[in-house]
Design an enzyme around this catalytic site. Structure first.
Site, PDB file in Angstrom:
ATOM      1  N   THR A  71       0.855  -1.199   0.000  1.00 26.25           N
ATOM      2  CA  THR A  71       0.000   0.000   0.000  1.00 26.25           C
ATOM      3  C   THR A  71       0.882   1.238   0.000  1.00 26.25           C
ATOM      4  O   THR A  71       0.686   2.167  -0.793  1.00 26.25           O
ATOM      5  CB  THR A  71      -0.937  -0.011   1.228  1.00 26.25           C
ATOM      6  OG1 THR A  71      -1.779  -1.163   1.139  1.00 26.25           O
ATOM      7  CG2 THR A  71      -1.791   1.250   1.296  1.00 26.25           C
ATOM      8  N   GLN A 177       0.617  -9.509  -6.048  1.00 21.97           N
ATOM      9  CA  GLN A 177       0.061 -10.876  -6.052  1.00 21.97           C
ATOM     10  C   GLN A 177       0.890 -11.840  -6.893  1.00 21.97           C
ATOM     11  O   GLN A 177       0.778 -13.050  -6.736  1.00 21.97           O
ATOM     12  CB  GLN A 177      -1.383 -10.864  -6.562  1.00 21.97           C
ATOM     13  CG  GLN A 177      -2.377 -10.273  -5.582  1.00 21.97           C
ATOM     14  CD  GLN A 177      -2.559 -11.107  -4.314  1.00 21.97           C
ATOM     15  OE1 GLN A 177      -2.216 -12.301  -4.268  1.00 21.97           O
ATOM     16  NE2 GLN A 177      -3.094 -10.492  -3.281  1.00 21.97           N
ATOM     17  N   SER A 197       4.962  -7.003  -1.734  1.00 22.64           N
ATOM     18  CA  SER A 197       4.728  -7.070  -0.294  1.00 22.64           C
ATOM     19  C   SER A 197       5.123  -8.431   0.252  1.00 22.64           C
ATOM     20  O   SER A 197       4.745  -9.462  -0.312  1.00 22.64           O
ATOM     21  CB  SER A 197       3.241  -6.814  -0.035  1.00 22.64           C
ATOM     22  OG  SER A 197       2.976  -6.796   1.340  1.00 22.64           O
ATOM     23  N   HIS A 199       4.214 -10.152   2.877  1.00 19.88           N
ATOM     24  CA  HIS A 199       3.260 -11.102   3.480  1.00 19.88           C
ATOM     25  C   HIS A 199       2.460 -11.918   2.459  1.00 19.88           C
ATOM     26  O   HIS A 199       1.737 -12.841   2.832  1.00 19.88           O
ATOM     27  CB  HIS A 199       2.339 -10.399   4.484  1.00 19.88           C
ATOM     28  CG  HIS A 199       1.230  -9.567   3.912  1.00 19.88           C
ATOM     29  ND1 HIS A 199      -0.062 -10.023   3.844  1.00 19.88           N
ATOM     30  CD2 HIS A 199       1.210  -8.303   3.432  1.00 19.88           C
ATOM     31  CE1 HIS A 199      -0.833  -9.060   3.351  1.00 19.88           C
ATOM     32  NE2 HIS A 199      -0.085  -8.012   3.088  1.00 19.88           N
ATOM     33  N   THR A 235      13.805   5.147  10.067  1.00 21.73           N
ATOM     34  CA  THR A 235      14.702   4.026  10.355  1.00 21.73           C
ATOM     35  C   THR A 235      14.107   2.743   9.789  1.00 21.73           C
ATOM     36  O   THR A 235      12.929   2.456   9.989  1.00 21.73           O
ATOM     37  CB  THR A 235      14.910   3.888  11.882  1.00 21.73           C
ATOM     38  OG1 THR A 235      15.388   5.140  12.368  1.00 21.73           O
ATOM     39  CG2 THR A 235      15.899   2.786  12.211  1.00 21.73           C
ATOM     40  N   CYS A 323     -17.521  -6.140   2.845  1.00 20.22           N
ATOM     41  CA  CYS A 323     -18.477  -5.548   3.766  1.00 20.22           C
ATOM     42  C   CYS A 323     -17.935  -4.189   4.211  1.00 20.22           C
ATOM     43  O   CYS A 323     -16.912  -4.112   4.876  1.00 20.22           O
ATOM     44  CB  CYS A 323     -18.662  -6.461   4.961  1.00 20.22           C
ATOM     45  SG  CYS A 323     -20.007  -5.954   5.997  1.00 20.22           S
TER      46      CYS A 323
END
Ligand SMILES: Cc1ncc(COP(=O)(O)O)c(C=O)c1O
Length: 380
Positions: A71, A177, A197, A199, A235, A323
């Site tokens: 992001t 992705q 990213s 994760h 940092t 949602c």
């Protein structure tokens, strides 16, 4: 025992990654900007990690800017290019960008930037002709998502790069992705900037990278320090970067076999669904979809109700609807592909990972037809 088929949302941390991070947290706690021995140890760990990330992306280590995730990398790329390039304030983006690109661009529209959205077809692939026609002499940047998070649709980014460069625009690729699932070579893709990213490839959350090719310059989004070659103040998250580096090393060792294995599991799931459940449709084209992703419309069954039913049976998936403050919004990506709101609401995303096993797919296939029939009968 839970079955986790939501690897596009996030992935479990691999043991090797956790071990590398644990060691970095304990031993490399110095400030990498300090010139003493403690600082130098942290700097060495950080630079080794940078080398691993660069190697996975076909980049030079100096081109990697560590960020707090994709992001931030997407926001930094878009704002950074517009602030640094005197060329113009027009941007072209695909209609299926992740919110971290789409919302950043919408905010800029309120600040006088003009954005043209290039449409996609029923499989989620961008209309290259429309994208090319949208390019102008003042187009500073083109934004293209390499693989879509909801459908897994893979764009022909090399062709998009060619079109952008012909008109003098830079290309920013959101590869979040794709990295770890497909071989991603920034140079071959023609990306001037690229976001990813940790994760999403079994690394830690809150760590990512923005690749800024040697010829490209960006103004920093975060001011207040000369870190990351003046491209990102603050940092550095040394342990996070070390974890990201370890995840990239694993991906490099395991690709492309990892993709082949995931694709076999994903295809087994699709074939089982197609065989046992009537009125289903793959949202996308298998040939141009990430090997791990299956976004499927189960006509007449509300995705969020199915998601809850599956969760109750120990299976984690994702719905094609989000949602927002209590109301169910159909997926903007599926709407852009021409699906109706009802079709978008009846869609589920299954995403397998490098830890998924065949018996888990079979267990899901053993319960899904009954759950779909139940949700359809309830009229939910
Ligand atoms: C395509 C894409 N871009 C960007 C992001 C944002 O990544 P992060 O969670 O690191 O901020 C995601 C995460 O869902 C994504 O799938």
């Amino acid at each position: 025992m839970r079955i986790y088929l939501d690897h596009n949302a996030t992935t479990p941390l691999r043991e090797e990654v956790a071990d590398a991070m644990g060691a970095a947290l304990r031993e490399c706690w110095g400030n990498p900007s300090s010139t003493h021995a403690e600082g130098a140890a942290a700097r060495r760990a950080l630079e080794a990690a940078r080398g691993e990330v660069a190697a996975l992306l076909g980049a030079a280590p100096a081109e990697i800017v560590f960020t707090a995730g994709a992001t931030e990398a997407n926001n930094a790329a878009i704002r950074g290019v517009l602030a640094a390039r005197p060329r113009g304030r027009h941007v072209v983006a695909t209609a299926v960008e992740h919110p971290s690109v789409a919302e950043a661009l919408r905010a800029l529209e309120g600040e006088g930037v003009c954005v043209t959205w290039a449409p996609v077809d029923a499989d989620g692939l961008v209309d290259l002709e429309a994208l090319t026609a949208a390019l102008r002499d003042d187009t500073a940047l083109v934004c293209a998502i390499l693989a879509n998070n909801e459908t897994g649709a893979i764009q022909d980014v090399a062709k998009i790069a060619e079109a952008a460069h012909t008109r003098g625009a830079w290309l920013h690729v959101d590869a979040t992705q794709a990295v770890g699932k497909l071989p991603v070579d920034a140079v071959a893709l023609g990306a001037d900037l690229l976001a990813c990213s940790a994760h999403k490839l079994n690394g830690p959350k809150g760590t990512g990278a923005l690749l800024v090719r040697g010829h490209a310059t960006i103004a920093p989004l975060l001011l207040g320090g000369a870190q990351e070659r003046r491209r990102r103040g603050g940092t550095e998250n040394v342990a996070g970067a070390v974890g990201f580096g370890a995840a990239c090393r694993l991906a490099r060792a395991e690709l492309p076999e990892r993709g082949v294995r995931m694709q076999a599991l994903r295809d087994r799931l699709w074939q089982g669904i197609e065989r046992a459940i009537p009125d289903v449709r793959w949202n996308g084209a298998p040939r141009t979809t990430l090997p791990n992703t299956l976004n499927v419309e189960l006509a007449g069954a509300a995705g969020e109700v199915l998601l809850e039913a599956l969760d109750g049976e120990g299976v984690a998936v994702s719905a094609g609807a989000a949602c927002h403050s209590g109301s169910i919004e159909p997926s903007a990506v599926l709407l852009a592909m021409g699906r109706s709101p009802a079709q978008a609401r009846a869609s589920l995303r299954f995403s397998v990972g490098c830890t998924t096993r065949e018996d888990e797919i079979d267990a899901v296939l053993a319960l899904l037809p009954r759950l779909v029939a139940r949700v359809r009968a309830s009229g939910a």
